[in-house]
Design a protein around this motif. Sequence first.
Motif, short mmCIF file in Angstrom:
data_model
loop_
_atom_site.label_atom_id
_atom_site.label_comp_id
_atom_site.label_asym_id
_atom_site.label_seq_id
_atom_site.Cartn_x
_atom_site.Cartn_y
_atom_site.Cartn_z
N THR A 308 0.85 -1.19 0.00
CA THR A 308 0.00 0.00 0.00
C THR A 308 0.88 1.23 0.00
O THR A 308 2.05 1.19 0.42
CB THR A 308 -0.92 0.02 1.23
OG1 THR A 308 -0.13 -0.08 2.43
CG2 THR A 308 -1.90 -1.15 1.19
N THR A 309 0.33 2.34 -0.47
CA THR A 309 1.12 3.58 -0.54
C THR A 309 1.26 4.19 0.85
O THR A 309 0.43 3.98 1.74
CB THR A 309 0.44 4.59 -1.48
OG1 THR A 309 -0.91 4.79 -1.05
CG2 THR A 309 0.44 4.07 -2.91
N ASP A 310 2.32 4.94 0.99
CA ASP A 310 2.70 5.61 2.23
C ASP A 310 3.16 4.58 3.27
O ASP A 310 2.46 3.61 3.56
CB ASP A 310 1.55 6.44 2.82
CG ASP A 310 1.16 7.59 1.92
OD1 ASP A 310 2.06 8.14 1.26
OD2 ASP A 310 -0.03 7.92 1.87
N ARG A 314 10.57 1.65 0.93
CA ARG A 314 10.76 2.39 -0.31
C ARG A 314 10.87 1.44 -1.50
O ARG A 314 11.56 0.41 -1.42
CB ARG A 314 12.03 3.23 -0.25
CG ARG A 314 12.02 4.33 0.79
CD ARG A 314 11.26 5.55 0.29
NE ARG A 314 11.12 6.56 1.35
CZ ARG A 314 10.53 7.74 1.17
NH1 ARG A 314 10.05 8.04 -0.02
NH2 ARG A 314 10.44 8.60 2.17
N VAL A 315 10.17 1.79 -2.59
CA VAL A 315 10.32 1.04 -3.84
C VAL A 315 11.69 1.36 -4.43
O VAL A 315 12.05 2.53 -4.58
CB VAL A 315 9.21 1.41 -4.84
CG1 VAL A 315 9.44 0.71 -6.18
CG2 VAL A 315 7.85 1.04 -4.28
N GLY A 348 2.02 4.29 -10.84
CA GLY A 348 2.48 5.34 -9.94
C GLY A 348 3.49 4.90 -8.91
O GLY A 348 4.06 5.73 -8.21
N LEU A 349 3.71 3.57 -8.79
CA LEU A 349 4.70 3.09 -7.81
C LEU A 349 6.08 3.06 -8.48
O LEU A 349 6.59 2.03 -8.88
CB LEU A 349 4.31 1.70 -7.30
CG LEU A 349 3.00 1.63 -6.50
CD1 LEU A 349 2.71 0.20 -6.06
CD2 LEU A 349 3.06 2.56 -5.29
N THR A 350 6.66 4.21 -8.59
CA THR A 350 7.97 4.35 -9.21
C THR A 350 9.06 4.23 -8.15
O THR A 350 8.79 4.33 -6.95
CB THR A 350 8.09 5.70 -9.92
OG1 THR A 350 7.84 6.74 -8.96
CG2 THR A 350 7.08 5.80 -11.05
N THR A 353 9.14 5.65 -4.28
CA THR A 353 7.82 5.79 -3.66
C THR A 353 7.82 5.15 -2.28
O THR A 353 8.32 4.04 -2.08
CB THR A 353 6.75 5.12 -4.53
OG1 THR A 353 6.76 5.70 -5.84
CG2 THR A 353 5.36 5.30 -3.92
N VAL A 355 6.12 3.16 0.65
CA VAL A 355 5.08 2.14 0.70
C VAL A 355 5.12 1.40 2.03
O VAL A 355 6.10 1.47 2.78
CB VAL A 355 5.23 1.11 -0.45
CG1 VAL A 355 5.01 1.76 -1.81
CG2 VAL A 355 6.60 0.43 -0.39
N SER A 356 4.04 0.66 2.27
CA SER A 356 3.98 -0.28 3.39
C SER A 356 3.85 -1.68 2.83
O SER A 356 3.20 -1.89 1.79
CB SER A 356 2.78 0.01 4.30
OG SER A 356 2.94 1.26 4.95
#
Length: 375
Positions: A308-310, A314-315, A348-350, A353, A355-356
């Motif tokens: 999930t985002t935030d 890190r990707v 958008g997951l570049t 980004t 992430v969790s």
Amino acid sequence: MTVTENANLAVSDTGTDTGTRASTRTGAALRLRGLRRSFGSAVALDGLDLDVAPGEFLALLGPSGCGKTTALRVLAGFERPDEGQVLLDGEDIVPVPANRRDTAMVFQSYSLFPHLTAADNVAFGLRMRKVRGAERRARAAELLDLVGLAGYGDRFPHQLSGGQQQRVALARALALRPRLLLLDEPLSALDARVRVTLREEIRRLQLELGITTVFVTHDQEEALSMADRVAVMNGGRLEQCATPTELYECPATDFVAEFIGTMNRVPGRAVDGGGRVEALGVTLPVQEPDGRSGDVTVLLRPEALEVTTDGPARVTGVSFHGPTTRLRIALPDGTDVKADVSTHAAAGLTPGTAVSVRPRQRPVLLAAAPTGGAV
């Protein structure tokens, strides 16, 4: 070994007139018992035991040097084991010369006679058995049609593509209706598209004819997509022999878990007497509890991770795989993991980004000790 020697050995001679056999038959039962083979100080087979059911398609899979090719050569009669038995329908064929076994072998290098047409290559073994000309030609035409090469009988090997040459080699192996078919990485020299097509054809023919088949490959995708069961070897020993689904979902050893597909290794802590484990902020059931407690290494498939985002991770990399996208993610403790998400969800997951990452609620495997990093 010369082309002529390979071609002679590709179809073993039992002295049986193929005209008396049925067009289809049930394959032979194969049992390997205590096979050992060493080359100097190098142990290639270390007490290999394996059963293959009649008509089964078994793949031997493992890293280079695991013993899979030596095992196949023992089955073919090209290598004699130091110890052990090879039982074909209950008969130990270890003392039987390669050219007297009721087996057929398809080689990686095709091993066709360059001066013979496709039809004559297919009919080679029949000619050696002195099958009559008309019957021999009819059988060759039948086999070429079976492998999708009707009308190609008059062509020479240099006039055929690699995939077509391998089909001719397969037809030649099938011409004598062997009890056991041996495939020695027959697709590795072909391009990707041809490999996919030909492996589907090989599987179709094997099912149609009911021939017991042993297939050696280093390609996991080939093994898992073609075989009824896959025997994973390591260091001359059998790690696990099971269906592709069982190997992937329920690997018996750490080696199988990490060799089949992709596996992440993340630190965790075993609790509740080893029946559950805490990892990445989630408590998960353990697939095979062994009573351990404290620090352990948890094995997680990429598709078992939710992203999930935030968040604190890190990707670091993105790899497109059609309907799915593989993300490489650096966790706060420095562990790298790989997660497979839908390509739509990956938009958008570049790299960079935040992430969790959380494991899905499903039973997990434990390795012997935490090591960190993704495999």
